[in-house]
Structures are given as C-alpha cells and as structure tokens.
Design a protein around this motif. Structure first.
Motif, mmCIF file in Angstrom:
data_model
loop_
_atom_site.group_PDB
_atom_site.id
_atom_site.type_symbol
_atom_site.label_atom_id
_atom_site.label_comp_id
_atom_site.label_asym_id
_atom_site.label_seq_id
_atom_site.Cartn_x
_atom_site.Cartn_y
_atom_site.Cartn_z
ATOM 1 N N LYS A 12 46.650 -22.768 -29.222
ATOM 2 C CA LYS A 12 46.351 -23.855 -28.284
ATOM 3 C C LYS A 12 45.374 -23.417 -27.190
ATOM 4 N N LYS A 13 44.427 -24.286 -26.894
ATOM 5 C CA LYS A 13 43.425 -24.035 -25.849
ATOM 6 C C LYS A 13 44.093 -23.782 -24.498
ATOM 7 N N SER A 14 45.100 -24.568 -24.163
ATOM 8 C CA SER A 14 45.749 -24.448 -22.855
ATOM 9 C C SER A 14 46.364 -23.065 -22.656
ATOM 10 N N THR A 15 46.852 -22.477 -23.744
ATOM 11 C CA THR A 15 47.442 -21.136 -23.670
ATOM 12 C C THR A 15 46.412 -20.122 -23.210
ATOM 13 N N TRP A 16 45.228 -20.200 -23.802
ATOM 14 C CA TRP A 16 44.187 -19.216 -23.489
ATOM 15 C C TRP A 16 43.536 -19.489 -22.139
ATOM 16 N N ASP A 17 43.421 -20.743 -21.748
ATOM 17 C CA ASP A 17 42.933 -21.047 -20.397
ATOM 18 C C ASP A 17 43.848 -20.394 -19.356
ATOM 19 N N ARG A 18 45.142 -20.536 -19.599
ATOM 20 C CA ARG A 18 46.107 -19.966 -18.670
ATOM 21 C C ARG A 18 46.064 -18.436 -18.698
ATOM 22 N N PHE A 19 45.959 -17.889 -19.895
ATOM 23 C CA PHE A 19 45.949 -16.427 -20.055
ATOM 24 C C PHE A 19 44.776 -15.801 -19.302
ATOM 25 N N TYR A 20 43.565 -16.341 -19.496
ATOM 26 C CA TYR A 20 42.392 -15.746 -18.860
ATOM 27 C C TYR A 20 42.348 -16.033 -17.352
ATOM 28 N N THR A 21 42.917 -17.152 -16.940
ATOM 29 C CA THR A 21 43.027 -17.419 -15.505
ATOM 30 C C THR A 21 43.939 -16.394 -14.841
ATOM 31 N N GLU A 22 45.110 -16.160 -15.449
ATOM 32 C CA GLU A 22 46.060 -15.191 -14.891
ATOM 33 C C GLU A 22 45.498 -13.776 -14.936
ATOM 34 N N ASN A 23 44.826 -13.433 -16.025
ATOM 35 C CA ASN A 23 44.223 -12.103 -16.145
ATOM 36 C C ASN A 23 43.176 -11.880 -15.056
ATOM 37 N N GLY A 24 42.378 -12.912 -14.801
ATOM 38 C CA GLY A 24 41.336 -12.803 -13.790
ATOM 39 C C GLY A 24 41.898 -12.622 -12.392
ATOM 40 N N ARG A 25 43.054 -13.225 -12.139
ATOM 41 C CA ARG A 25 43.670 -13.111 -10.813
ATOM 42 C C ARG A 25 44.238 -11.718 -10.565
ATOM 43 N N ARG A 26 44.635 -11.037 -11.635
ATOM 44 C CA ARG A 26 45.266 -9.733 -11.483
ATOM 45 C C ARG A 26 44.279 -8.639 -11.097
ATOM 46 N N ALA A 27 43.038 -8.782 -11.532
ATOM 47 C CA ALA A 27 42.057 -7.716 -11.309
ATOM 48 C C ALA A 27 41.073 -8.110 -10.214
ATOM 49 N N ILE A 62 24.688 -13.587 -35.973
ATOM 50 C CA ILE A 62 26.049 -13.054 -35.910
ATOM 51 C C ILE A 62 26.902 -13.968 -35.044
ATOM 52 N N LEU A 63 28.117 -14.248 -35.497
ATOM 53 C CA LEU A 63 29.055 -15.094 -34.770
ATOM 54 C C LEU A 63 30.352 -14.334 -34.555
ATOM 55 N N ASP A 64 30.754 -14.189 -33.303
ATOM 56 C CA ASP A 64 32.025 -13.561 -32.941
ATOM 57 C C ASP A 64 32.990 -14.684 -32.580
ATOM 58 N N ILE A 65 33.958 -14.954 -33.461
ATOM 59 C CA ILE A 65 34.842 -16.100 -33.257
ATOM 60 C C ILE A 65 36.096 -15.667 -32.489
ATOM 61 N N GLY A 66 36.470 -16.484 -31.512
ATOM 62 C CA GLY A 66 37.608 -16.153 -30.662
ATOM 63 C C GLY A 66 37.323 -14.916 -29.831
ATOM 64 N N CYS A 67 36.155 -14.899 -29.210
ATOM 65 C CA CYS A 67 35.676 -13.689 -28.531
ATOM 66 C C CYS A 67 36.482 -13.341 -27.293
ATOM 67 N N GLY A 68 37.074 -14.336 -26.628
ATOM 68 C CA GLY A 68 37.781 -14.068 -25.387
ATOM 69 C C GLY A 68 36.860 -13.408 -24.376
ATOM 70 N N THR A 69 37.341 -12.344 -23.744
ATOM 71 C CA THR A 69 36.501 -11.581 -22.817
ATOM 72 C C THR A 69 36.241 -10.179 -23.354
ATOM 73 N N SER A 70 36.233 -10.062 -24.680
ATOM 74 C CA SER A 70 35.954 -8.777 -25.327
ATOM 75 C C SER A 70 34.485 -8.391 -25.165
ATOM 76 N N ALA A 71 34.230 -7.085 -25.137
ATOM 77 C CA ALA A 71 32.861 -6.579 -25.081
ATOM 78 C C ALA A 71 32.269 -6.390 -26.467
ATOM 79 N N LEU A 72 32.970 -6.807 -27.506
ATOM 80 C CA LEU A 72 32.502 -6.578 -28.873
ATOM 81 C C LEU A 72 31.133 -7.187 -29.134
ATOM 82 N N GLY A 73 30.990 -8.497 -28.865
ATOM 83 C CA GLY A 73 29.713 -9.169 -29.102
ATOM 84 C C GLY A 73 28.575 -8.563 -28.306
ATOM 85 N N PRO A 74 28.742 -8.357 -26.992
ATOM 86 C CA PRO A 74 27.690 -7.711 -26.215
ATOM 87 C C PRO A 74 27.326 -6.319 -26.718
#
Length: 227
Positions: A12-27, A62-74
């Motif tokens: 679910k999109k909402s799960t990942w929106d919440r996950f990355y929001t919380e992750n961003g607040r921690r650091a 090249i397509l990196d699917i579900g990239c999140g905030t990974s440095a893989l694509g860059p």
C-alpha cells in the motif's frame, strides 16, 4: 509503525508514505535507506549487463522499480561505462521528493555526459501507462517483489508487476529480482506465473552472498519472445 503492520501492508502507498516520513524525521540529515544491501554488494552482477562501450544510436534504458530512498539507481548512473537513462520509480511521492532533493544538493557526475537520472512517482503494477512494449533494457527489483508477495493483499500485484515488466522489456533485456527467498520457492512462483500468463522466458539464479546471516539471491528473468 510496528513491524507486523509494515509487513502486512507493504503493498500500500500509504504504508510507504508513512515509513519514509517517519524515517526522515529520525535523522537530522538525509541518509539512503537500503533494503537487503547496497550497490557494492551487487555491482559485480549489474555492471557486466551494461554495454562495455557507448551505443552510438541510443541510450541504454534502466528502470529501478520500488526504489525508495536507495542509492542503487544513482550508483548505476554514476558507474555505468556507457550512456544510460536510469529511472528510479516508487509509489511514494515522499521517497521520490527526498531523493530529488538529495541529488539536487549533492549532484552525481556520471562516466558519460549523455547519461540521465530521474526520480518518478509510479505504480510499478502499471508500467504500460508509462512505457511502450519492448522499450526497457534492464529492470532492477531489489526487494519490491518480496514486499508484495509477503503483504496480506499483494500477491496479485506481484503477478501483475511481473507481467508488465516482461512486456516493457526488450527481447534482449532482463529483469533482476534480488531476494532473500530460497530458489525452491521463488522459482516455483516464477514457473507458476509462466504457466498462467505466459510471460516468463528463461530464469538464471545466482547466489549474491550472505549478509548478517541471511543468504541473498539474484533471479535474472528474460522475457518470452512473442511471435
């Protein structure tokens, strides 16, 4: 967000929106979040699949699917020996924004001046809304299929994403699924999908290595050649 809620709702999109929001607040400053492992663990798998020399008439897609905030694509963009267009796609606009902001503040210089890097909000079960058939050279999936298969309602989405990946890939292209799932289970799933949808061609499996007691694998899937 508790661990069980995350696993059950990883489709679910909402799960990942919440996950990355919380992750961003921690650091206090941005830090890439890597599922499984980072680029260095699989560069020996990825880079040999790229053209060793520039393709004179086109850029390798090249397509990196579900990239999140990974440095893989860059990192692929940075280290590719030939010109590439790396599209990092995620369903979460928050993850996409964080990556865009980080790259803007810390630009990466690729080997080829013709290379491109972009971050796009995209539902990867709907690839045909963004790409034509036979248009992508390499699709990288680091844990995205795993997330869908393990979530409560994600198995159908995993099947749909696989079918769309096989459709948008060139006949010479490949999908790389990086996973901690044992080959007996993943190959059975891929074979079942092939029988039901006729979308999978050849599958090659190799062990990536062990990290923190977990063994990871790469499933290289080539599309069926359609007549």
């Amino acid at each position: 967000m508790c661990h069980s809620d995350l696993i059950e709702n990883m489709d679910k999109k909402s799960t990942w929106d919440r996950f990355y929001t919380e992750n961003g607040r921690r650091a206090p400053t941005f830090k890439n979040f890597e599922w499984f492992f980072g680029f260095e663990s699989i560069r020996h798998v990825l880079l040999p699949l790229l053209p060793p020399e520039p393709c004179p008439h086109r850029v390798f897609q090249i397509l990196d699917i579900g990239c999140g905030t990974s440095a893989l694509g860059p990192c692929i963009y940075k280290h590719s020996p030939t010109a590439v267009q790396v599209t990092c796609a995620d369903i979460s606009p928050i993850a996409v924004r964080l990556m865009q902001e980080n790259i803007s503040s810390k630009p990466i210089h690729p080997n080829s001046v013709s290379s491109l890097l972009r971050f796009v909000e995209m539902d990867c079960t709907q690839l045909l809304s963004h790409y034509s058939p036979n248009s992508i050279d390499l699709i990288v999936d680091k844990g995205t299929t795993d997330a869908l298969l393990r979530s409560k309602e994600g198995k159908g989405k995993a099947s749909q994403m696989l079918k769309q990946c096989m459709t948008v890939l060139r006949e010479s292209g490949a999908l790389l699924q990086f996973s901690d799932e044992d080959p007996d289970s993943r190959l059975l799933w891929l074979e079942t999908e092939a029988q039901e949808q006729g979308v999978v061609g050849n599958v090659v499996t190799q062990e990536v290595g062990e990290l923190r007691g977990v063994v990871y694998y790469c499933y290289q899937v080539s599309p069926t050649v359609h007549s």
